[in-house]
Every structure is written in C-alpha cells, then in structure tokens.
Design a protein around this motif. Structure first.
Motif, PDB file in Angstrom:
ATOM      1  N   GLU A 142       0.825  -1.197   0.000  1.00  0.00           N
ATOM      2  CA  GLU A 142       0.000   0.000   0.000  1.00  0.00           C
ATOM      3  C   GLU A 142       0.862   1.251   0.000  1.00  0.00           C
ATOM      4  O   GLU A 142       2.000   1.233   0.469  1.00  0.00           O
ATOM      5  CB  GLU A 142      -0.921  -0.026   1.205  1.00  0.00           C
ATOM      6  CG  GLU A 142      -1.874  -1.200   1.162  1.00  0.00           C
ATOM      7  CD  GLU A 142      -2.984  -1.064   2.163  1.00  0.00           C
ATOM      8  OE1 GLU A 142      -3.222   0.058   2.651  1.00  0.00           O
ATOM      9  OE2 GLU A 142      -3.618  -2.083   2.444  1.00  0.00           O
ATOM     10  N   GLU A 143       0.313   2.293  -0.518  1.00  0.00           N
ATOM     11  CA  GLU A 143       1.025   3.557  -0.580  1.00  0.00           C
ATOM     12  C   GLU A 143       1.411   4.002   0.833  1.00  0.00           C
ATOM     13  O   GLU A 143       0.598   3.945   1.753  1.00  0.00           O
ATOM     14  CB  GLU A 143       0.148   4.623  -1.242  1.00  0.00           C
ATOM     15  CG  GLU A 143       0.959   5.752  -1.810  1.00  0.00           C
ATOM     16  CD  GLU A 143       0.119   6.601  -2.744  1.00  0.00           C
ATOM     17  OE1 GLU A 143       0.009   7.796  -2.468  1.00  0.00           O
ATOM     18  OE2 GLU A 143      -0.416   6.043  -3.720  1.00  0.00           O
ATOM     19  N   GLY A 144       2.626   4.436   1.000  1.00  0.00           N
ATOM     20  CA  GLY A 144       3.112   4.854   2.306  1.00  0.00           C
ATOM     21  C   GLY A 144       3.686   3.704   3.114  1.00  0.00           C
ATOM     22  O   GLY A 144       4.375   3.912   4.092  1.00  0.00           O
ATOM     23  N   ALA A 145       3.391   2.483   2.719  1.00  0.00           N
ATOM     24  CA  ALA A 145       3.923   1.311   3.405  1.00  0.00           C
ATOM     25  C   ALA A 145       5.060   0.738   2.547  1.00  0.00           C
ATOM     26  O   ALA A 145       5.259   1.143   1.407  1.00  0.00           O
ATOM     27  CB  ALA A 145       2.841   0.264   3.593  1.00  0.00           C
ATOM     28  N   ARG A 146       5.761  -0.189   3.099  1.00  0.00           N
ATOM     29  CA  ARG A 146       6.861  -0.809   2.369  1.00  0.00           C
ATOM     30  C   ARG A 146       6.317  -1.662   1.230  1.00  0.00           C
ATOM     31  O   ARG A 146       5.472  -2.516   1.428  1.00  0.00           O
ATOM     32  CB  ARG A 146       7.669  -1.686   3.321  1.00  0.00           C
ATOM     33  CG  ARG A 146       8.886  -2.275   2.671  1.00  0.00           C
ATOM     34  CD  ARG A 146       9.692  -3.031   3.658  1.00  0.00           C
ATOM     35  NE  ARG A 146      10.861  -3.576   2.978  1.00  0.00           N
ATOM     36  CZ  ARG A 146      11.782  -4.243   3.572  1.00  0.00           C
ATOM     37  NH1 ARG A 146      11.707  -4.463   4.864  1.00  0.00           N
ATOM     38  NH2 ARG A 146      12.805  -4.715   2.903  1.00  0.00           N
ATOM     39  N   ARG A 147       6.816  -1.413   0.038  1.00  0.00           N
ATOM     40  CA  ARG A 147       6.411  -2.201  -1.131  1.00  0.00           C
ATOM     41  C   ARG A 147       7.408  -3.329  -1.313  1.00  0.00           C
ATOM     42  O   ARG A 147       8.601  -3.149  -1.108  1.00  0.00           O
ATOM     43  CB  ARG A 147       6.359  -1.313  -2.371  1.00  0.00           C
ATOM     44  CG  ARG A 147       5.258  -0.285  -2.279  1.00  0.00           C
ATOM     45  CD  ARG A 147       5.252   0.668  -3.455  1.00  0.00           C
ATOM     46  NE  ARG A 147       5.317   0.050  -4.762  1.00  0.00           N
ATOM     47  CZ  ARG A 147       4.255  -0.386  -5.444  1.00  0.00           C
ATOM     48  NH1 ARG A 147       3.064  -0.281  -4.940  1.00  0.00           N
ATOM     49  NH2 ARG A 147       4.412  -0.923  -6.635  1.00  0.00           N
ATOM     50  N   ARG A 148       6.896  -4.483  -1.672  1.00  0.00           N
ATOM     51  CA  ARG A 148       7.753  -5.653  -1.875  1.00  0.00           C
ATOM     52  C   ARG A 148       7.553  -6.208  -3.271  1.00  0.00           C
ATOM     53  O   ARG A 148       6.449  -6.155  -3.818  1.00  0.00           O
ATOM     54  CB  ARG A 148       7.405  -6.731  -0.855  1.00  0.00           C
ATOM     55  CG  ARG A 148       7.792  -6.365   0.543  1.00  0.00           C
ATOM     56  CD  ARG A 148       7.537  -7.538   1.466  1.00  0.00           C
ATOM     57  NE  ARG A 148       8.180  -7.311   2.725  1.00  0.00           N
ATOM     58  CZ  ARG A 148       7.563  -7.321   3.904  1.00  0.00           C
ATOM     59  NH1 ARG A 148       6.279  -7.583   3.967  1.00  0.00           N
ATOM     60  NH2 ARG A 148       8.224  -7.104   5.017  1.00  0.00           N
ATOM     61  N   LYS A 149       8.631  -6.782  -3.787  1.00  0.00           N
ATOM     62  CA  LYS A 149       8.567  -7.398  -5.103  1.00  0.00           C
ATOM     63  C   LYS A 149       8.205  -8.868  -4.922  1.00  0.00           C
ATOM     64  O   LYS A 149       8.948  -9.624  -4.303  1.00  0.00           O
ATOM     65  CB  LYS A 149       9.917  -7.268  -5.810  1.00  0.00           C
ATOM     66  CG  LYS A 149       9.890  -7.661  -7.262  1.00  0.00           C
ATOM     67  CD  LYS A 149      11.253  -7.368  -7.906  1.00  0.00           C
ATOM     68  CE  LYS A 149      11.193  -7.509  -9.395  1.00  0.00           C
ATOM     69  NZ  LYS A 149      12.490  -7.191 -10.012  1.00  0.00           N
ATOM     70  N   TYR A 150       7.057  -9.240  -5.446  1.00  0.00           N
ATOM     71  CA  TYR A 150       6.570 -10.612  -5.348  1.00  0.00           C
ATOM     72  C   TYR A 150       6.856 -11.351  -6.649  1.00  0.00           C
ATOM     73  O   TYR A 150       6.975 -10.744  -7.712  1.00  0.00           O
ATOM     74  CB  TYR A 150       5.057 -10.626  -5.089  1.00  0.00           C
ATOM     75  CG  TYR A 150       4.681 -10.349  -3.663  1.00  0.00           C
ATOM     76  CD1 TYR A 150       4.716  -9.056  -3.148  1.00  0.00           C
ATOM     77  CD2 TYR A 150       4.285 -11.374  -2.821  1.00  0.00           C
ATOM     78  CE1 TYR A 150       4.371  -8.802  -1.828  1.00  0.00           C
ATOM     79  CE2 TYR A 150       3.926 -11.132  -1.504  1.00  0.00           C
ATOM     80  CZ  TYR A 150       3.978  -9.844  -1.016  1.00  0.00           C
ATOM     81  OH  TYR A 150       3.641  -9.598   0.277  1.00  0.00           O
ATOM     82  N   TYR A 151       6.906 -12.663  -6.529  1.00  0.00           N
ATOM     83  CA  TYR A 151       7.096 -13.527  -7.698  1.00  0.00           C
ATOM     84  C   TYR A 151       5.956 -14.536  -7.740  1.00  0.00           C
ATOM     85  O   TYR A 151       5.550 -15.070  -6.709  1.00  0.00           O
ATOM     86  CB  TYR A 151       8.434 -14.265  -7.595  1.00  0.00           C
ATOM     87  CG  TYR A 151       9.608 -13.335  -7.655  1.00  0.00           C
ATOM     88  CD1 TYR A 151      10.210 -13.025  -8.866  1.00  0.00           C
ATOM     89  CD2 TYR A 151      10.089 -12.717  -6.501  1.00  0.00           C
ATOM     90  CE1 TYR A 151      11.276 -12.143  -8.924  1.00  0.00           C
ATOM     91  CE2 TYR A 151      11.146 -11.838  -6.543  1.00  0.00           C
ATOM     92  CZ  TYR A 151      11.735 -11.554  -7.757  1.00  0.00           C
ATOM     93  OH  TYR A 151      12.787 -10.673  -7.815  1.00  0.00           O
TER      94      TYR A 151
END
Length: 111
Positions: free
Chosen positions: A69-78
């Motif tokens: 979510e915006e403002g939260a930590r973004r992660r790269k998923y596979y």
C-alpha cells in the motif's frame, strides 16, 4: 547436519517453483518458508536466491510484480507462469524418478 551444496544445486529450481505455485511470495518470505519447511536444513541467502529468481524470470517461468500500500513498504513478489507450471510438472516427475531410484539403491528406510 549440513547438506552437500552439490545435492542442493539440482533441486533449488524445483523448490522455488513449488513455493510460488502455492502462492506469490517475495524473496525473504521464500527464504523463511524454505527454512521452515525443511526444518532448518535449507538456509538460503539472498545472494543465492535472487540470481535464481532472475534466471527464472528471464526464462519466463516466473513473473514479478510490486505489491504494498502507498506509504507502506512495497515488496517485489514472484508468481509462477503457465510455462513455469509446465516446467514444475516436468521437474517433479524427474525428481520422483531420481529420488525413488536413489532410495532403491542406497536402501530406503535404513535411516
């Protein structure tokens, strides 16, 4: 007990494809899940995992996407692709043939 890295080398792709076949995952999550499912036998480092993921992505077997979510930590998923599912099916069949043959030779149930 440590597992010889040469033994592990031939099965890492199958294990990673199996994980992302269950659900999309980010890299650190995969490392923790592999450790948990193997009861601590497999302890991957990020420097080992990410080159494999990049190779799988280049081959079209997995695809990555960003989530968070915006403002939260973004992660790269596979997640696995259709080609990845086909490869996983082949690798599982290969593994069953290989492991059952080795077990017959070295004596299944001895341990």
């Amino acid at each position: 007990m440590n597992v010889n890295k040469e033994l592990l080398k031939g099965s890492t792709v199958t294990m990673i494809l199996s994980l992302v076949d269950r659900q999309p995952m980010y890299g650190y999550e995969m490392i923790k899940e592999l450790e948990k499912l193997s009861d601590g036998v497999f302890a991957f480092k990020e420097g080992t995992l990410y080159p494999i993921l990049h190779a799988l992505e280049s081959e079209g077997l997995v695809e990555s996407f960003w989530m968070g979510e915006e403002g939260a930590r973004r992660r790269k998923y596979y997640r696995i692709t259709g080609a990845g599912k086909t490869r996983l099916k082949e690798k599982r069949a290969e593994w069953i043939l290989f492991s059952s043959s080795v077990n017959r030779i070295i004596g299944e149930g001895i341990l």
